[in-house]
Design a protein around this motif. Sequence first.
Motif, PDB file in Angstrom:
ATOM      1  N   ILE A 107       0.842  -1.198   0.000  1.00  0.00           N
ATOM      2  CA  ILE A 107       0.000   0.000   0.000  1.00  0.00           C
ATOM      3  C   ILE A 107       0.881   1.254   0.000  1.00  0.00           C
ATOM      4  O   ILE A 107       0.652   2.195  -0.774  1.00  0.00           O
ATOM      5  CB  ILE A 107      -0.949   0.008   1.226  1.00  0.00           C
ATOM      6  CG1 ILE A 107      -1.947  -1.149   1.121  1.00  0.00           C
ATOM      7  CG2 ILE A 107      -1.686   1.338   1.347  1.00  0.00           C
ATOM      8  CD1 ILE A 107      -2.793  -1.352   2.358  1.00  0.00           C
ATOM      9  N   ARG A 108       1.928   1.239   0.841  1.00  0.00           N
ATOM     10  CA  ARG A 108       2.837   2.395   0.906  1.00  0.00           C
ATOM     11  C   ARG A 108       3.489   2.650  -0.452  1.00  0.00           C
ATOM     12  O   ARG A 108       3.551   3.780  -0.922  1.00  0.00           O
ATOM     13  CB  ARG A 108       3.919   2.155   1.967  1.00  0.00           C
ATOM     14  CG  ARG A 108       3.578   2.729   3.332  1.00  0.00           C
ATOM     15  CD  ARG A 108       4.830   2.852   4.201  1.00  0.00           C
ATOM     16  NE  ARG A 108       5.485   1.555   4.399  1.00  0.00           N
ATOM     17  CZ  ARG A 108       5.151   0.697   5.361  1.00  0.00           C
ATOM     18  NH1 ARG A 108       4.188   1.006   6.204  1.00  0.00           N
ATOM     19  NH2 ARG A 108       5.780  -0.452   5.482  1.00  0.00           N
ATOM     20  N   LEU A 109       3.982   1.563  -1.083  1.00  0.00           N
ATOM     21  CA  LEU A 109       4.667   1.731  -2.373  1.00  0.00           C
ATOM     22  C   LEU A 109       3.711   2.267  -3.440  1.00  0.00           C
ATOM     23  O   LEU A 109       4.070   3.145  -4.232  1.00  0.00           O
ATOM     24  CB  LEU A 109       5.275   0.405  -2.830  1.00  0.00           C
ATOM     25  CG  LEU A 109       6.037   0.460  -4.151  1.00  0.00           C
ATOM     26  CD1 LEU A 109       7.148   1.498  -4.099  1.00  0.00           C
ATOM     27  CD2 LEU A 109       6.608  -0.900  -4.522  1.00  0.00           C
ATOM     28  N   THR A 110       2.476   1.763  -3.421  1.00  0.00           N
ATOM     29  CA  THR A 110       1.484   2.241  -4.390  1.00  0.00           C
ATOM     30  C   THR A 110       1.221   3.731  -4.193  1.00  0.00           C
ATOM     31  O   THR A 110       1.169   4.494  -5.165  1.00  0.00           O
ATOM     32  CB  THR A 110       0.187   1.430  -4.245  1.00  0.00           C
ATOM     33  OG1 THR A 110       0.456   0.089  -4.636  1.00  0.00           O
ATOM     34  CG2 THR A 110      -0.921   1.996  -5.107  1.00  0.00           C
ATOM     35  N   ILE A 134       9.774   1.109 -11.058  1.00  0.00           N
ATOM     36  CA  ILE A 134       8.317   1.056 -10.913  1.00  0.00           C
ATOM     37  C   ILE A 134       7.724   2.437 -11.189  1.00  0.00           C
ATOM     38  O   ILE A 134       6.718   2.576 -11.892  1.00  0.00           O
ATOM     39  CB  ILE A 134       7.945   0.577  -9.492  1.00  0.00           C
ATOM     40  CG1 ILE A 134       8.354  -0.889  -9.348  1.00  0.00           C
ATOM     41  CG2 ILE A 134       6.477   0.761  -9.211  1.00  0.00           C
ATOM     42  CD1 ILE A 134       8.225  -1.434  -7.958  1.00  0.00           C
ATOM     43  N   ILE A 135       8.377   3.466 -10.649  1.00  0.00           N
ATOM     44  CA  ILE A 135       7.862   4.821 -10.842  1.00  0.00           C
ATOM     45  C   ILE A 135       7.968   5.225 -12.318  1.00  0.00           C
ATOM     46  O   ILE A 135       7.021   5.763 -12.892  1.00  0.00           O
ATOM     47  CB  ILE A 135       8.609   5.809  -9.921  1.00  0.00           C
ATOM     48  CG1 ILE A 135       8.229   5.503  -8.465  1.00  0.00           C
ATOM     49  CG2 ILE A 135       8.273   7.252 -10.265  1.00  0.00           C
ATOM     50  CD1 ILE A 135       9.051   6.227  -7.444  1.00  0.00           C
ATOM     51  N   ARG A 156      -5.184   5.030 -12.663  1.00  0.00           N
ATOM     52  CA  ARG A 156      -4.325   4.159 -13.466  1.00  0.00           C
ATOM     53  C   ARG A 156      -2.959   3.969 -12.793  1.00  0.00           C
ATOM     54  O   ARG A 156      -2.413   2.869 -12.791  1.00  0.00           O
ATOM     55  CB  ARG A 156      -4.154   4.763 -14.869  1.00  0.00           C
ATOM     56  CG  ARG A 156      -3.304   3.953 -15.817  1.00  0.00           C
ATOM     57  CD  ARG A 156      -3.991   2.678 -16.250  1.00  0.00           C
ATOM     58  NE  ARG A 156      -3.090   1.793 -16.944  1.00  0.00           N
ATOM     59  CZ  ARG A 156      -2.944   1.731 -18.253  1.00  0.00           C
ATOM     60  NH1 ARG A 156      -3.684   2.500 -19.024  1.00  0.00           N
ATOM     61  NH2 ARG A 156      -2.090   0.900 -18.805  1.00  0.00           N
ATOM     62  N   ALA A 157      -2.434   5.039 -12.177  1.00  0.00           N
ATOM     63  CA  ALA A 157      -1.127   4.946 -11.526  1.00  0.00           C
ATOM     64  C   ALA A 157      -1.163   3.931 -10.383  1.00  0.00           C
ATOM     65  O   ALA A 157      -0.234   3.155 -10.200  1.00  0.00           O
ATOM     66  CB  ALA A 157      -0.692   6.311 -11.004  1.00  0.00           C
ATOM     67  N   MET A 158      -2.258   3.926  -9.625  1.00  0.00           N
ATOM     68  CA  MET A 158      -2.350   2.993  -8.500  1.00  0.00           C
ATOM     69  C   MET A 158      -2.692   1.591  -8.969  1.00  0.00           C
ATOM     70  O   MET A 158      -2.370   0.616  -8.285  1.00  0.00           O
ATOM     71  CB  MET A 158      -3.415   3.484  -7.513  1.00  0.00           C
ATOM     72  CG  MET A 158      -3.005   4.734  -6.776  1.00  0.00           C
ATOM     73  SD  MET A 158      -4.156   5.073  -5.450  1.00  0.00           S
ATOM     74  CE  MET A 158      -3.318   6.371  -4.583  1.00  0.00           C
ATOM     75  N   ASN A 218       6.754  -4.704  -4.342  1.00  0.00           N
ATOM     76  CA  ASN A 218       5.403  -5.095  -4.742  1.00  0.00           C
ATOM     77  C   ASN A 218       4.428  -3.955  -4.538  1.00  0.00           C
ATOM     78  O   ASN A 218       4.278  -3.461  -3.418  1.00  0.00           O
ATOM     79  CB  ASN A 218       4.934  -6.300  -3.920  1.00  0.00           C
ATOM     80  CG  ASN A 218       5.327  -7.601  -4.570  1.00  0.00           C
ATOM     81  OD1 ASN A 218       5.686  -7.621  -5.749  1.00  0.00           O
ATOM     82  ND2 ASN A 218       5.260  -8.672  -3.827  1.00  0.00           N
ATOM     83  N   THR A 219       3.771  -3.536  -5.612  1.00  0.00           N
ATOM     84  CA  THR A 219       2.672  -2.590  -5.460  1.00  0.00           C
ATOM     85  C   THR A 219       1.418  -3.394  -5.125  1.00  0.00           C
ATOM     86  O   THR A 219       1.441  -4.632  -5.147  1.00  0.00           O
ATOM     87  CB  THR A 219       2.448  -1.805  -6.756  1.00  0.00           C
ATOM     88  OG1 THR A 219       2.149  -2.739  -7.779  1.00  0.00           O
ATOM     89  CG2 THR A 219       3.682  -1.007  -7.134  1.00  0.00           C
TER      90      THR A 219
END
Lengths: 287, 301
Positions: free
Chosen positions: B78-81, B161-162, B225-227, B245-246
């Motif tokens: 969740i944090r990474l997303t 990922i970003i 879309r980003a999340m 992991n997102t």
Amino acid sequence: MSLSAPIINNSARVGRVIPGFHLSLGFTLLYLSLIVLIPLSAVVINTLSMTWEAFWKAVTSPRVVASYQLSFGASLIAALVNLFFGTILAWVLVRYQFFGKKILDALVDLPFALPTAVAGIALTSLYSVNGWLGSILQTYGIKVAFTPLGVVVALIFIGLPFVVRTVQPVMEDAERELEEAAASLGANRLQTFLRVILPTILPALLTGFALAFARALGEYGSVIFIAGNLPMVSEITPLFIITKLEQYDYAGATAIAVVMLIASFIMLLTINLLQAWTRQRASKPRN
Amino acid sequence: MSTATTSITTATTAREPAFTPAATVEPLWVRITLITLALSFSALFLLLPLIAVFTEAFRKGWEAYLMAIIEPDALSAIRLTLLTAAIAVPLNLVFGVTASWTIAKFEFRGKSLLLTLIDLPFSVSPVISGLIYVLLFGAHGWFGAWLMEHDVQILFAVPGIILATVFVTFPFVARELIPLMQAQGNEEEEAALVLGASGWRTFWHVTLPNIKWGLLYGVILCNARAMGEFGAVSVVSGHIRGETNTMPLQVEILYNEYNFAAAFAVASLLALLALVTLALKSLIEWRMHDTSIQFVPEQTS
């Protein structure tokens, strides 16, 4: 004539009055190049370093040809289903009043908003043998999950909004007077639809179909859960690229990616032409 | 030509009472059939998957649901997303505003080419969007050796990922703003500039208030879309639990481990995000519709 002269003067002056042209164009081009153009060119340049024989062998192996057939065939079927039901949905949303219409209108965009992985596992749980729909279909001997049919179901889900959202505004703008004229000249409702309404919305229908098809060709997230991913049977082309990457066969993955990119560009060109046609068709009655 | 059309329109309006509504409306059975078809199809393909997510998530009860969400790997996903969206969305927001300023306010050669190029990420398969960063930053990629030498990790790490997320969400804001700014024209900005406002001041006080709803609309879609991006991120992530992991990737891992309840619990958060996105989107659409109605008489007069 006297009117057009000041307008030309005006538009010539605009470029000078509004500031920041060079700054904003420069930033736009820089960001576009860094994020999109340079990375995308990597695919093309990496392929150029391959020999033609190696490239041809990579993109025509039996397993990858089977994946093209599945991706292309399933996308085509899904886009056709969406063309049919999407048109009905758009029509119902534009022309009729019924309970829950606003919710239905908002819900149509769900496939845009719902992450593809979530859609994938939800559809799989619905259509697997123990699922709500899968158990019913099972009694008729139809298997959806983990078969090519499952791929089609996932692609129908993700493609639906494209047809509805392309056709809906054109239907809203369609002139009712033409339909009245047709009716007054003795046409029945079906004739009016086929001869008056359909020609008006046809370019939009084809655009929506092409958009849904193009999206389906590249789709990955929603498909891989429900497809079962059996080589030669239910393996889509994007998944095959991932398989190649996991085997560290970067050249092979890139070669197939180039084939997919070419397919995407052909679709992009088609869609641009169709949209130009839609605009032309839409602006005709007003001139 | 225009007078002829007007006279025809007035003629039809004058004769309108002569037309029974039935002339341009389908028979009742056709209407009922079409509405039934539309509703059944939407229930089957839209509503049912949504209900399935929440049913499966709560299959083992509230407690299991909460446990699945506060589990450390899930929390880190969740944090990474959130982090990814917090970087990707503002970047594409700044780009979107700049690009639409360039395209809507100025005339220059190659404009339609630029428009096509901005839309490009939409027509590229998510898998290819990830692949391009492997080709650039992977061990055998263009910059792979250099990055290794300098001990910089992009691929299979958060920066990759970003980057992949920025790529797939690239066109969202620009594509909402360009038609909006083109429709609004330059008159208000010119007036402000003629009255002595600086370029920035004109942008903040004239342009921005005019485009704020369209801007918000683009940001909401971009954020969703980003999340939710899966394909592109999956290629560059490396799937390291608790690190790269997102949320969508966490859903995949849990699902593939047959931990269905936990997979659907994380998925339900994303489904909730989708519902909030749809609700906000509808709200803004009604809002924009209202303002556009207000603006029409001003433009014609």
